[in-house]
Structures are given as structure tokens and as C-alpha cells.
Design a protein around this motif. Sequence first.
Motif, PDB file in Angstrom:
ATOM      1  N   TYR A  31     -11.955  -3.408  29.287  1.00  0.00           N
ATOM      2  CA  TYR A  31     -13.045  -2.764  28.549  1.00  0.00           C
ATOM      3  C   TYR A  31     -12.927  -3.040  27.055  1.00  0.00           C
ATOM      4  O   TYR A  31     -13.927  -3.352  26.375  1.00  0.00           O
ATOM      5  N   LEU A  32     -11.705  -2.949  26.526  1.00  0.00           N
ATOM      6  CA  LEU A  32     -11.490  -3.254  25.118  1.00  0.00           C
ATOM      7  C   LEU A  32     -11.866  -4.706  24.803  1.00  0.00           C
ATOM      8  O   LEU A  32     -12.512  -4.991  23.785  1.00  0.00           O
ATOM      9  N   GLN A  33     -11.463  -5.623  25.686  1.00  0.00           N
ATOM     10  CA  GLN A  33     -11.767  -7.034  25.440  1.00  0.00           C
ATOM     11  C   GLN A  33     -13.273  -7.283  25.473  1.00  0.00           C
ATOM     12  O   GLN A  33     -13.795  -8.087  24.687  1.00  0.00           O
ATOM     13  N   ILE A  34     -13.970  -6.596  26.351  1.00  0.00           N
ATOM     14  CA  ILE A  34     -15.434  -6.737  26.413  1.00  0.00           C
ATOM     15  C   ILE A  34     -16.059  -6.330  25.080  1.00  0.00           C
ATOM     16  O   ILE A  34     -17.002  -6.973  24.600  1.00  0.00           O
ATOM     17  N   GLN A  35     -15.519  -5.294  24.440  1.00  0.00           N
ATOM     18  CA  GLN A  35     -16.061  -4.867  23.149  1.00  0.00           C
ATOM     19  C   GLN A  35     -15.826  -5.938  22.081  1.00  0.00           C
ATOM     20  O   GLN A  35     -16.705  -6.205  21.250  1.00  0.00           O
ATOM     21  N   VAL A  36     -14.646  -6.556  22.102  1.00  0.00           N
ATOM     22  CA  VAL A  36     -14.357  -7.624  21.133  1.00  0.00           C
ATOM     23  C   VAL A  36     -15.286  -8.816  21.371  1.00  0.00           C
ATOM     24  O   VAL A  36     -15.791  -9.429  20.425  1.00  0.00           O
ATOM     25  N   ILE A  37     -15.519  -9.134  22.645  1.00  0.00           N
ATOM     26  CA  ILE A  37     -16.443 -10.229  22.971  1.00  0.00           C
ATOM     27  C   ILE A  37     -17.846  -9.925  22.432  1.00  0.00           C
ATOM     28  O   ILE A  37     -18.516 -10.804  21.870  1.00  0.00           O
TER      29      ILE A  37
END
Length: 205
Positions: free
Chosen positions: A133-139
Motif C-alpha cells: 500500500y505504501l509503495q502504491i502511494q509512492v507510485i
Amino acid sequence: MNKGKVTKELILQRAFQLASENGLESLTIGELAKQCGMSKSGLFAHFNAKLNLQLSVLAYANDVFAERVIAPARELGDSNIERKIRGLLDAWMTWNHSFQGSCMFLDAWNDAAPEDCPLQLALRQSIDTWLNYLQIQVIKGKENHEFMADLDTQQATFDLYGQYLSAHVFYSIKGEQASQRLFWQGIDNLFTRWKGESIPLGTKI
């Protein structure tokens, strides 16, 4: 909701509180029954085994995490991802309302446990879901041009989680004030780098 479900919900609320304070491994049916004012046999009827109790509390903790951390951030929308991530981080640091330099999920992690241990598998799934979920936000931050086009989003997620882990260690050793200050200073430095900006001279990294 029938009486049995209401009772189980109240039990899980108390179990979550105890696990937040003392760790998931500390939970036993006998101690929880005492805390809930129930007989051991009455509580046993809801869970049948300590493992089932722990798995139920973990599932409950995931729901609490989603309610206290993810839901408020979603309300911010995706127009400003830095603001959204900062909101996530702020809620993450205090999500179980008993932040004392430890994390219920991390405290229960045991690398020495068998690979097929149901509790460890559930813990890994919970943490992996959060990391994704965190990585999706960075993407999303890359996609709306808030962050550099060549930003390694997996590395960025790794760095975010590293700040969280460091904050827990510093809380235990240096205290809350130092932990919070260094955590947010580290987050500021990450965002600066993600945007391709230079960290001001004199800033500690």
C-alpha cells in the motif's frame, strides 16, 4: 449482531488492548478470561485454542489499522500524495494508541518460527499488504509528477519503513521527543530527495 457476536467483539477489543500493551505472544485464554470477567471454559468456547485467539486478534488489529490509518488518508484523496503519505505516517506512528517504542506486529514477529507457522504467515501477510500500500502511494506520486520520474519506488518504501523501525528503537533508548524529531526530519529528507531537490546545508542526515 447477535449476543454471541457482541460478546466476541468485546473480548477482541480487550484482547487487542492487552496485546498492544504486552505483546501478542502474552495472550492466553486463561488471562484474557480473567480480564473479561469470564470463565476459562466460556472464553474457550469462542476460540478453542490460543492460536485461534491470536489469529483473531491479529485480524481485529488489521481492521483497527485500516480504520485509524488508511481510512483517514483515503479521505485526503490523491491530488497531493506527499500530504497523503505524511497523514499515513502520522497515523501509523500512533495507530494502536499505546505507542511505547514497540509495535504489536513487529513484537510478534519470530524469524525462528517454522515457515508454516499460521501466526507468522498471517503477520507477514499483514505487513506485506501494508508495504504494498505504501509503495502504491509512492507510485502515484511519480505518476502525478510530485516525485522524480526515475525514483525507485521499492527503495523509497524500504526507506520509509526504515524510518519507522528507527523511530521505535530511538523511542526506547532516547525517548519520545528525540524519536519524533528524528523521524520527521528523516521523512523531510526523503521527500526532498524524491523530488530531486538538494538537502539544505547543515541538515543532519
